[in-house]
Design an enzyme around this catalytic site. Structure first.
Site, PDB file in Angstrom:
ATOM      1  N   LYS A 201       0.887  -0.903  -0.346  1.00  0.00           N
ATOM      2  CA  LYS A 201       0.282  -0.099   0.239  1.00  0.00           C
ATOM      3  C   LYS A 201       0.908   0.907  -0.983  1.00  0.00           C
ATOM      4  O   LYS A 201       1.609   1.338   1.074  1.00  0.00           O
ATOM      5  CB  LYS A 201      -1.212   0.397   0.951  1.00  0.00           C
ATOM      6  CG  LYS A 201      -2.612   0.964   1.238  1.00  0.00           C
ATOM      7  CD  LYS A 201      -2.024   2.473   1.072  1.00  0.00           C
ATOM      8  CE  LYS A 201      -2.093   2.785   1.824  1.00  0.00           C
ATOM      9  NZ  LYS A 201      -1.920   4.177   1.829  1.00  0.00           N
ATOM     10  N   GLY A 253       6.340   4.797   9.360  1.00  0.00           N
ATOM     11  CA  GLY A 253       5.424   6.237   8.602  1.00  0.00           C
ATOM     12  C   GLY A 253       5.529   6.666   9.996  1.00  0.00           C
ATOM     13  O   GLY A 253       7.162   6.378  10.535  1.00  0.00           O
ATOM     14  N   THR A 255       4.694   7.454  13.749  1.00  0.00           N
ATOM     15  CA  THR A 255       4.816   6.722  15.265  1.00  0.00           C
ATOM     16  C   THR A 255       3.060   6.477  15.850  1.00  0.00           C
ATOM     17  O   THR A 255       2.947   5.358  15.703  1.00  0.00           O
ATOM     18  CB  THR A 255       5.812   7.598  16.340  1.00  0.00           C
ATOM     19  OG1 THR A 255       6.934   7.202  16.287  1.00  0.00           O
ATOM     20  CG2 THR A 255       5.369   6.422  17.982  1.00  0.00           C
ATOM     21  N   GLY A 258       1.811   3.342  13.848  1.00  0.00           N
ATOM     22  CA  GLY A 258       3.326   2.231  13.916  1.00  0.00           C
ATOM     23  C   GLY A 258       2.610   1.691  14.421  1.00  0.00           C
ATOM     24  O   GLY A 258       2.149   0.635  14.873  1.00  0.00           O
ATOM     25  N   GLU A 275       8.985   0.980  10.767  1.00  0.00           N
ATOM     26  CA  GLU A 275      10.481   1.595  11.187  1.00  0.00           C
ATOM     27  C   GLU A 275       9.448   3.148  11.090  1.00  0.00           C
ATOM     28  O   GLU A 275       9.076   3.915  10.279  1.00  0.00           O
ATOM     29  CB  GLU A 275      11.034   2.231   9.449  1.00  0.00           C
ATOM     30  CG  GLU A 275      12.348   2.575   9.679  1.00  0.00           C
ATOM     31  CD  GLU A 275      12.157   4.166   9.786  1.00  0.00           C
ATOM     32  OE1 GLU A 275      12.308   5.435  10.462  1.00  0.00           O
ATOM     33  OE2 GLU A 275      12.126   3.898   7.769  1.00  0.00           O
ATOM     34  N   CYS A 309      13.462  10.106   7.618  1.00  0.00           N
ATOM     35  CA  CYS A 309      12.993   9.893   8.864  1.00  0.00           C
ATOM     36  C   CYS A 309      14.193   9.772   9.921  1.00  0.00           C
ATOM     37  O   CYS A 309      14.340  10.286  10.999  1.00  0.00           O
ATOM     38  CB  CYS A 309      12.577   8.582   8.984  1.00  0.00           C
ATOM     39  SG  CYS A 309      13.514   7.481   7.907  1.00  0.00           S
ATOM     40  N   GLU A 410       8.594  14.840  15.165  1.00  0.00           N
ATOM     41  CA  GLU A 410       9.582  15.100  14.723  1.00  0.00           C
ATOM     42  C   GLU A 410       8.789  15.830  13.506  1.00  0.00           C
ATOM     43  O   GLU A 410       7.198  16.152  13.120  1.00  0.00           O
ATOM     44  CB  GLU A 410       9.107  13.765  14.063  1.00  0.00           C
ATOM     45  CG  GLU A 410      10.452  13.251  12.435  1.00  0.00           C
ATOM     46  CD  GLU A 410       9.695  11.974  11.899  1.00  0.00           C
ATOM     47  OE1 GLU A 410       8.352  11.291  11.963  1.00  0.00           O
ATOM     48  OE2 GLU A 410      10.651  11.095  11.477  1.00  0.00           O
TER      49      GLU A 410
END
Ligand code: NAP
Ligand code: MG
Length: 506
Positions: A201, A253, A255, A258, A275, A309, A410
């Site tokens: 995806k 992607g 957090t 995730g 990741e 990232c 981030e």
């Protein structure tokens, strides 16, 4: 203020940018914009589509099929059939397939690069590097395709024990928009090398290069081995993470998402690698070579417009050299060419979308509100030629509390925060004082010092006297909330295989 002549030439440049992008789109946007399932191009079950835009011009590039849970079902079924009929059973077949994919990417390197420039906004020189690295990545895994031999194991028993590494079956992979082709490569190559079949995806902002990849390899790819379902996260991503026939999940992607993927994986005890980004420190020592320090920092925070990232976004510079170093860094940042990313001279393109531009600027605004100093940048560029795009100036921020949201979160844009330091222990404590632990940098001419600092930093990667270097085969992944598992290296195969022990009584 722009003069009338400036305004005139800016408007000419703007027209030239629009024309350049329209011309490029005509040649590189793929014809097939449907879902790629079981070796066929199909419409989404709902018949719905979504638009992907060019963040340099704001123009729509293409309308792409919007997949949902029904399409994920169909794709998982196709991947299951491919796995069950043994499409990738032979190691030689897998090696050949990975080499072919690498060849096809190489053959179309320029077109892939231009396509990712249009869909993502990254500078063309960097998109070329992505395409090159994507091909190399497939070759690396072609070289290390695991065999299907049984390996004898020493045990305390009297029987004969062997182990065999087996693929999981159907793997679900969800990727982000910052390196559209390269992230697809990072995910697909090890999964296929290990003998799994895949449902991928792509991100909604950048679906095009994954579709082009499928179009380029369709004639060589056994049906169902890779299936691509474009669409939105909650509609197409989420059903992939809850599907009972998906035996392994890999996600890159944010957090927040995730964590949700991991929760969903827990329902069926599905293996998962994650990741999840970072807020990465760079430590500059007083003995650093000044030019190396400045250039490494520039690459750390401004490569891919800060949409990495691994971006080095917190700078810990020693008090002794702070003034000189920051003067040079500001000058170097102001020297970066922000322009049309299709031009070879451009170092900074637009952010991927207006939402991402606004998000970046809102962090700068919050820092400003908290009394931080903006050493340079902090706004959209004062260049009328770029006013249709999602550009943000390279930005350096000082005098900000390390607990501030703009430091802890981030930003994923061209924004660096600066922290002077004197005492080693205090600096390391602060450098580690974020929830992330993905990457880091150390700049010093003392290798002992570099090694000690590398050991003390909580990060999956430490670059010394350089930054954002990704040699083929170097494992990459996060400590703490930056993720689970390592991509890119030999050990990645372990994430895509499971061990079966065969214990024979003699
Ligand atoms: P995101 O939402 O985590 O998106 C990553 C991928 O997950 C996309 O393919 C996305 O689909 C999909 N997704 C979204 N919601 C999902 C769900 N509920 N279940 C399954 N899949 C789902 O990231 P983003 O919104 O694009 O970016 C937000 C922030 O994440 C960035 O500002 C940055 O801080 C961070 N980020 C990190 C990386 C990295 O390399 N680690 C990459 C990108 C972003 P859609 O595209 O349809 O949303
Ligand atoms: Mg796009």
């Amino acid at each position: 203020m722009a003069s009338d002549t400036d305004a005139g030439s800016q408007s000419e440049r703007k027209t030239a940018i629009h024309e350049r992008h329209a011309d490029a789109a005509e040649t590189v946007v793929p014809e097939q914009l449907g879902l790629y399932i079981g070796g066929e191009w199909v419409e989404s079950a709902s018949g719905e589509t979504f638009e992907t835009r060019d963040p340099t011009t704001g123009e729509v590039l293409a309308s792409v099929a919007a997949g949902n849970a029904t399409d994920i079902d169909t794709a998982v079924a196709a991947a299951t059939r491919a796995f069950e009929r043994g499409a990738l059973e032979s190691p030689a077949t897998r090696e050949q397939l990975l080499e072919t994919i690498a060849d096809r990417i190489e053959g179309e390197q320029n077109a892939f690069a231009r396509l990712d420039v249009l869909d993502n906004g990254k500078p063309i020189t960097e998109a070329q590097a992505d395409a090159y690295l994507a091909a190399q990545h497939f070759r690396y895994f072609a070289d290390i395709v695991p065999d299907d031999e049984q390996t004898p194991v020493e045990t305390g028993g009297s029987g004969r024990v062997t182990t065999v590494q087996e693929p999981y079956g159907v793997v679900g992979q969800i990727i982000p928009w910052n390196f559209p082709l390269l992230m697809a490569a990072w995910k697909l190559a090890p999964a296929l090398a290990a003998g799994n079949t895949v449902v991928l995806k792509p991100a909604e902002q950048t679906p095009l290069s994954a579709l082009k990849l499928m179009a380029e390899i369709d004639d060589e790819l056994p049906d169902g081995v890779i299936n691509v379902v474009t669409g939105f996260g909650p509609d197409a991503g989420e059903p992939l993470t809850t599907h009972p026939d998906v035996r392994k999940l890999a996600f890159t992607g944010s957090t927040a998402v995730g964590k949700q993927v991991m929760k969903n994986a827990a329902e069926d005890v599905t293996d998962v690698t994650l990741e999840l980004g970072g807020k990465n420190p760079i430590v500059v020592y007083p003995d650093a070579d000044m030019e190396t320090a400045v250039q490494s920092t520039i690459i750390a925070i401004f490569y891919n417009t800060g949409e990495c990232c691994s971006a080095g976004s917190r700078l810990f510079v020693h008090e002794e050299i702070k003034e000189d170093f920051l003067d040079r860094l500001v000058a170097a940042a102001e020297d970066l060419t922000i322009d049309d990313p299709l031009l070879d001279s451009t170092r900074l393109g637009p952010k991927v979308s207006q939402a991402q531009r606004d998000r970046t600027l809102s962090f700068v605004e919050k820092a400003r509100d908290a009394g931080a100093s903006i050493l340079t940048g902090g706004d959209v560029p004062d260049d009328g030629a770029l006013s249709d795009g999602c550009f943000v100036e390279p930005t350096l921020i000082a005098d900000i509390d390390h607990d501030h949201e703009a430091v802890q979160k981030e930003i994923f844009g061209p924004v660096l925060e600066v922290f002077p330091w004197e005492e080693y222990g205090e600096m390391i404590e602060l450098a580690n004082d974020v929830e992330y632990g993905l990457a880091s940098g150390v700049i010093t001419s003392d290798i002992e010092q570099a090694n000690r600092t590398a050991r003390d930093l909580e990060a999956g990667t430490v670059w010394v006297n350089q930054y954002n270097d990704f040699p083929t085969g170097m494992p990459f992944g996060g400590y703490k909330q930056s993720g689970i598992g390592r991509e890119r290296g030999r050990e990645t195969l372990d994430h895509y295989t499971q061990t079966k022990s065969i214990d024979v009584s003699l």
